[in-house]
Design a protein around this motif. Structure first.
Motif, PDB file in Angstrom:
ATOM      1  N   GLY A  12       0.793  -1.232   0.000  1.00 10.26           N
ATOM      2  CA  GLY A  12       0.000   0.000   0.000  1.00 10.26           C
ATOM      3  C   GLY A  12       0.821   1.276   0.000  1.00 10.26           C
ATOM      4  O   GLY A  12       0.297   2.377  -0.177  1.00 10.26           O
ATOM      5  N   ASN A  13       2.118   1.162   0.160  1.00 11.48           N
ATOM      6  CA  ASN A  13       3.039   2.314   0.034  1.00 11.48           C
ATOM      7  C   ASN A  13       3.292   2.452  -1.466  1.00 11.48           C
ATOM      8  O   ASN A  13       3.860   1.544  -2.073  1.00 11.48           O
ATOM      9  N   ASP A  14       2.768   3.554  -2.063  1.00 12.40           N
ATOM     10  CA  ASP A  14       2.722   3.558  -3.526  1.00 12.40           C
ATOM     11  C   ASP A  14       3.773   4.439  -4.179  1.00 12.40           C
ATOM     12  O   ASP A  14       4.229   5.436  -3.598  1.00 12.40           O
ATOM     13  N   TYR A 220       4.376   7.980  10.329  1.00 15.01           N
ATOM     14  CA  TYR A 220       4.157   9.294   9.720  1.00 15.01           C
ATOM     15  C   TYR A 220       5.474   9.633   9.021  1.00 15.01           C
ATOM     16  O   TYR A 220       6.472   9.933   9.676  1.00 15.01           O
ATOM     17  N   GLU A 221       5.484   9.538   7.703  1.00 19.29           N
ATOM     18  CA  GLU A 221       6.739   9.625   6.969  1.00 19.29           C
ATOM     19  C   GLU A 221       7.183  11.068   6.709  1.00 19.29           C
ATOM     20  O   GLU A 221       6.359  11.943   6.390  1.00 19.29           O
ATOM     21  N   ARG A 222       8.470  11.295   6.844  1.00 24.87           N
ATOM     22  CA  ARG A 222       9.077  12.564   6.432  1.00 24.87           C
ATOM     23  C   ARG A 222       8.715  12.810   4.970  1.00 24.87           C
ATOM     24  O   ARG A 222       8.928  11.954   4.130  1.00 24.87           O
ATOM     25  N   GLY A 223       8.144  13.963   4.728  1.00 19.36           N
ATOM     26  CA  GLY A 223       7.884  14.394   3.357  1.00 19.36           C
ATOM     27  C   GLY A 223       6.720  13.738   2.669  1.00 19.36           C
ATOM     28  O   GLY A 223       6.468  14.000   1.483  1.00 19.36           O
ATOM     29  N   CYS A 230       5.625   1.388   5.615  1.00 22.08           N
ATOM     30  CA  CYS A 230       6.936   2.024   5.458  1.00 22.08           C
ATOM     31  C   CYS A 230       7.994   0.957   5.710  1.00 22.08           C
ATOM     32  O   CYS A 230       8.115   0.466   6.841  1.00 22.08           O
ATOM     33  N   GLY A 231       8.738   0.601   4.676  1.00 19.39           N
ATOM     34  CA  GLY A 231       9.702  -0.501   4.793  1.00 19.39           C
ATOM     35  C   GLY A 231      10.853  -0.168   5.723  1.00 19.39           C
ATOM     36  O   GLY A 231      11.179  -0.936   6.643  1.00 19.39           O
ATOM     37  N   THR A 232      11.472   0.983   5.502  1.00 16.57           N
ATOM     38  CA  THR A 232      12.574   1.372   6.397  1.00 16.57           C
ATOM     39  C   THR A 232      12.039   1.622   7.799  1.00 16.57           C
ATOM     40  O   THR A 232      12.742   1.370   8.792  1.00 16.57           O
ATOM     41  N   GLY A 233      10.783   2.084   7.883  1.00 18.42           N
ATOM     42  CA  GLY A 233      10.164   2.281   9.204  1.00 18.42           C
ATOM     43  C   GLY A 233       9.961   0.957   9.919  1.00 18.42           C
ATOM     44  O   GLY A 233      10.172   0.860  11.135  1.00 18.42           O
TER      45      GLY A 233
HETATM   46  N1  LIG Z   1       8.146   4.485   2.375  1.00 18.44           N
HETATM   47  C1  LIG Z   1       9.598   4.325   2.404  1.00 18.44           C
HETATM   48  C2  LIG Z   1      10.218   5.343   3.302  1.00 18.44           C
HETATM   49  C3  LIG Z   1      10.617   6.500   2.542  1.00 18.44           C
HETATM   50  C4  LIG Z   1      11.383   7.334   3.466  1.00 18.44           C
HETATM   51  C5  LIG Z   1      11.057   8.764   3.320  1.00 18.44           C
HETATM   52  N2  LIG Z   1       9.741   9.099   3.858  1.00 18.44           N
HETATM   53  C6  LIG Z   1      12.097   9.563   4.046  1.00 18.44           C
HETATM   54  O1  LIG Z   1      13.002   8.959   4.647  1.00 18.44           O
HETATM   55  O2  LIG Z   1      11.989  10.785   4.021  1.00 18.44           O
HETATM   56  C7  LIG Z   1      10.030   2.940   2.837  1.00 18.44           C
HETATM   57  O3  LIG Z   1       9.315   2.004   2.514  1.00 18.44           O
HETATM   58  O4  LIG Z   1      11.101   2.818   3.467  1.00 18.44           O
END
Ligand SMILES: N[C@H](CCC[C@H](N)C(=O)O)C(=O)O
Length: 287
Positions: A12-14, A220-223, A230-233
């Motif tokens: 769902g993260n598009d 709540y992602e930056r930007g 959020c994968g890195t999250g």
């Molecule tokens: N949705 C992305 C994160 C993007 C990171 C971005 N929001 C930032 O670090 O500013 C993920 O799956 O990791």
């Protein structure tokens, strides 16, 4: 200029994915933002740009732009979409690729069963790695190098939240909540994202520990604001939970948009992120 793109998502993260391996695509932040806008553009949480590698030994370079047009270091769900995209487009015949990003190299891998696992590299915890301004907080809190007290000014009054700081190349501030569904994401997310102690802003995670092998997570992602995953999250939350003695690897991560899995052996070991990647449609537009 005509721009051909592929619309994809990971839980769902598009994403808008653009192949710039033959013809470079150099747009302004405002132009990236317009493409990502859900009313005036195509709409996406992030835009992923596939380029030829610069670093020896890498197969591709990977640039990531947030919904607000800002370029960032890392995108975990995007890495899975990336390997699916370059495979479907015939840009590689490998099932495991090395991809250079703004900060480091990641290795997404297409598994035989069609799932995708990404070596996201090792997490980092020094405040300078985020960056986080720890001045006046006296270094790591007494006896606990995992969480920091973060005083947050609210509309009325103030509140101190305890956040675990993890860099996956991009910065994350993760807090434990009793219930992800009722977590104050809308109120606290933007206040943490733009907190003065994060000079480059931060991704704000809200993690409910279901049991030692399962969390529910909202970010709540930056930007980009709150995303469905959020994968890195997810990587940052699992690493934080393991360091705080709350979780055992591997961990199932239930995001609002789907399920991810994260494994980490601790220390300098890489974090492995697994999950889906889906192609939704192809398109072209003018920029
Ligand atoms: N949705 C992305 C994160 C993007 C990171 C971005 N929001 C930032 O670090 O500013 C993920 O799956 O990791």
């Amino acid at each position: 200029m005509k721009l051909t793109f592929t619309k994809m998502h990971g839980a769902g993260n598009d994403f808008i994915v653009v192949d710039a391996t033959t013809n470079p695509v150099e747009l302004s932040a405002a132009q990236w933002q317009r493409l990502a806008d859900r009313r005036f553009g195509i709409g996406a949480d992030q835009i992923l740009v596939v380029e030829k590698p610069v670093t020896a030994g890498c197969d591709f370079k990977y640039r990531i732009f947030n919904n607000d047009g800002s370029e960032v270091e890392q995108c975990g769900n995007g890495a899975r979409a990336f390997v699916k995209f370059v495979t479907e487009k015939g840009l590689t015949s490998k099932d495991s690729i090395r991809v250079e990003t703004m900060k480091g190299i990641i290795s997404p891998r297409l598994e035989a069963d069609g799932s995708i696992t990404v070596d996201m590299g090792a997490p980092r915890f020094d405040p300078a790695d985020l960056p986080f301004d720890a001045a006046g907080l006296g270094g790591w809190p007494e006896g606990d190098d995992t969480t920091w007290p973060l005083p947050v000014k609210l509309a009325v009054g103030a509140k101190t939240v305890f956040v675990s700081l993890v860099s996956m190349g991009n910065p994350h501030a993760v807090q434990v909540v009793a219930d992800a569904d009722t977590a104050p994401v809308e109120e606290m997310g933007p206040l943490i994202e733009r907190h003065a102690r994060f000079p480059k802003r931060v991704n704000a995670g809200f993690m409910q520990v279901v049991d030692r092998g399962h969390i529910r997570l909202r970010v709540y992602e930056r930007g980009s604001g709150e995303t469905l995953a959020c994968g890195t999250g997810a990587c940052a939350a699992v690493v934080a939970g393991i360091r705080r003695g709350l979780l055992d690897s591997p961990v199932r991560v239930s995001a609002r948009g789907g399920e991810l899995s994260v494994a980490w052996a601790g220390g300098d070991a890489p974090v492995y992120l697994s999950g889906p990647a889906v192609t939704v449609f192809e398109g072209e537009t003018e920029v």
